[in-house]
Design a protein around this motif. Structure first.
Motif, PDB file in Angstrom:
ATOM      1  N   LYS A  20      41.441  46.785  35.085  1.00  0.00           N
ATOM      2  CA  LYS A  20      41.523  45.391  34.650  1.00  0.00           C
ATOM      3  C   LYS A  20      40.971  44.492  35.596  1.00  0.00           C
ATOM      4  O   LYS A  20      40.759  43.324  35.026  1.00  0.00           O
ATOM      5  CB  LYS A  20      43.200  45.156  34.516  1.00  0.00           C
ATOM      6  N   LYS A  21      40.996  44.707  36.905  1.00  0.00           N
ATOM      7  CA  LYS A  21      40.468  43.640  37.847  1.00  0.00           C
ATOM      8  C   LYS A  21      38.919  43.304  37.638  1.00  0.00           C
ATOM      9  O   LYS A  21      38.538  42.133  37.979  1.00  0.00           O
ATOM     10  CB  LYS A  21      41.017  43.826  39.208  1.00  0.00           C
ATOM     11  N   ALA A  22      38.090  44.296  37.097  1.00  0.00           N
ATOM     12  CA  ALA A  22      36.784  44.077  37.190  1.00  0.00           C
ATOM     13  C   ALA A  22      36.278  43.432  35.753  1.00  0.00           C
ATOM     14  O   ALA A  22      35.003  43.333  35.705  1.00  0.00           O
ATOM     15  CB  ALA A  22      36.071  45.340  37.349  1.00  0.00           C
ATOM     16  N   VAL A  23      37.188  43.008  35.159  1.00  0.00           N
ATOM     17  CA  VAL A  23      36.989  42.536  33.594  1.00  0.00           C
ATOM     18  C   VAL A  23      36.126  41.267  33.526  1.00  0.00           C
ATOM     19  O   VAL A  23      34.937  41.369  32.973  1.00  0.00           O
ATOM     20  CB  VAL A  23      38.255  42.294  32.802  1.00  0.00           C
ATOM     21  N   GLY A  24      36.261  40.371  34.485  1.00  0.00           N
ATOM     22  CA  GLY A  24      35.500  39.049  34.548  1.00  0.00           C
ATOM     23  C   GLY A  24      33.770  39.390  34.894  1.00  0.00           C
ATOM     24  O   GLY A  24      33.085  38.712  34.283  1.00  0.00           O
ATOM     25  N   ILE A  25      33.891  40.311  35.885  1.00  0.00           N
ATOM     26  CA  ILE A  25      32.310  40.723  36.142  1.00  0.00           C
ATOM     27  C   ILE A  25      31.688  41.560  35.207  1.00  0.00           C
ATOM     28  O   ILE A  25      30.585  41.468  34.733  1.00  0.00           O
ATOM     29  CB  ILE A  25      32.581  41.593  37.667  1.00  0.00           C
ATOM     30  N   LEU A  26      32.661  42.178  34.394  1.00  0.00           N
ATOM     31  CA  LEU A  26      32.077  43.395  33.640  1.00  0.00           C
ATOM     32  C   LEU A  26      31.540  42.829  32.242  1.00  0.00           C
ATOM     33  O   LEU A  26      30.413  43.034  31.836  1.00  0.00           O
ATOM     34  CB  LEU A  26      33.249  44.363  33.227  1.00  0.00           C
TER      35      LEU A  26
END
Lengths: 174, 111
Positions: A20-26
């Motif tokens: 969930k935490k990498a969503v902005g970068i992804l």
């Protein structure tokens, strides 16, 4: 190489559920990778999925029209992510956005009529979920009814094309 | 003969979609239209007196019906089930918000 354009956003959609935490970068990195793949490739390439030739298998065709369409799709997705209102991300719509990018890329790339029906339905379902809002579920319901009846008639016309021409490949039909 | 059944099913589904006021009956009509189109697809590939398209040691000559519409129908059934499940979720949300499924009894709805 062409199928990476469909596979990478789908992989991103699966990763966005788990991590969930990498969503902005992804959401930023996926159209950037797609655009760099498009910069390497040159138009008029045909890829047969699974090694099956045209009347039996499904080809992916990258000609001039789909090259420009894919460029526009990925650029608009990147601009939309960079200028997005933050409360849309708070409602957990990242997976649906990535699947929408997958299915529109597939809809531009495919060379098979029934495969275009499948990608059309995936696009329709993800846009029903995007249209659903807590204040107005009845609007999304009306959209679902009208859109799925239209998809059913698309399937009917696909099978009528198969009866009259004996093939589902777009190049063979034309 | 099978063509008439599928055309009648599609007509019944469209009539139910237009005339009914309950939202759940819209979902039922949608399912009926899907079933009619699937029966039409299966009847396209059917040939009188041919066998199921399974290759084995007993079928030395290819005496098959057309297997491509059956593969298409398998995919179309799965997509139809998915859309039906999403529509059921939206019907539950409408019932929670407005307290009724009848279109005419809903208050404060943007039509």
């Amino acid at each position: 190489m062409i199928s990476l354009l469909i596979a990478i956003p789908l992989l991103g959609a699966f990763i966005s559920i788990i991590w969930k935490k990498a969503v902005g970068i992804l959401l930023i990195i996926t159209p950037v990778i797609n655009l760099s793949i498009l910069a390497i490739l040159r138009p008029t390439l045909v890829e047969h999925l699974g090694g099956w030739k045209a009347p039996f298998g499904i080809p992916l065709v990258l000609d001039n029209a789909s090259y420009i369409t894919l460029f526009i799709i990925n650029s608009i997705f990147l601009i939309l992510i960079l200028s997005l209102n933050r409360d849309l991300l708070d409602r957990n719509y990242e997976t649906v956005l990535l699947i929408l990018l997958t299915s529109t890329s597939g809809l531009a790339l495919t060379g098979d009529l029934f495969n275009s029906f499948v990608f059309l339905e995936i696009t329709a379902v993800s846009s029903y979920i995007l249209a659903y809002h807590n204040k107005n579920p009845y609007g999304a319901y009306k959209y679902l009814i009208i859109g799925s009846v239209a998809g059913t008639f698309y399937l009917l016309s696909t099978i009528l094309t198969y009866v009259n021409t004996g093939s589902l490949n777009m190049a063979h039909v034309s | 003969m099978v063509y008439y059944i599928s055309i009648a099913l599609i007509g019944v589904g469209i009539y139910g979609l237009i005339s009914q006021k309950n939202l759940f009956k819209h979902l039922v009509s949608l399912s009926i239209i899907d079933t009619g189109v699937n029966i039409f697809l299966i009847s396209i590939g059917y040939v009188e007196g041919k066998e199921a398209p399974i290759y084995s040691m007993f079928t030395l000559t290819a005496n098959f019906v057309d297997p491509l519409p059956q593969a298409l129908v398998l995919t179309a059934i799965v997509i139809g089930i998915g859309i039906l499940a999403l529509g059921a979720v939206l019907v539950v949300r409408v019932k929670e918000k407005y307290g009724t499924l009848n279109v005419e009894e809903m208050k404060d709805v943007r039509r």
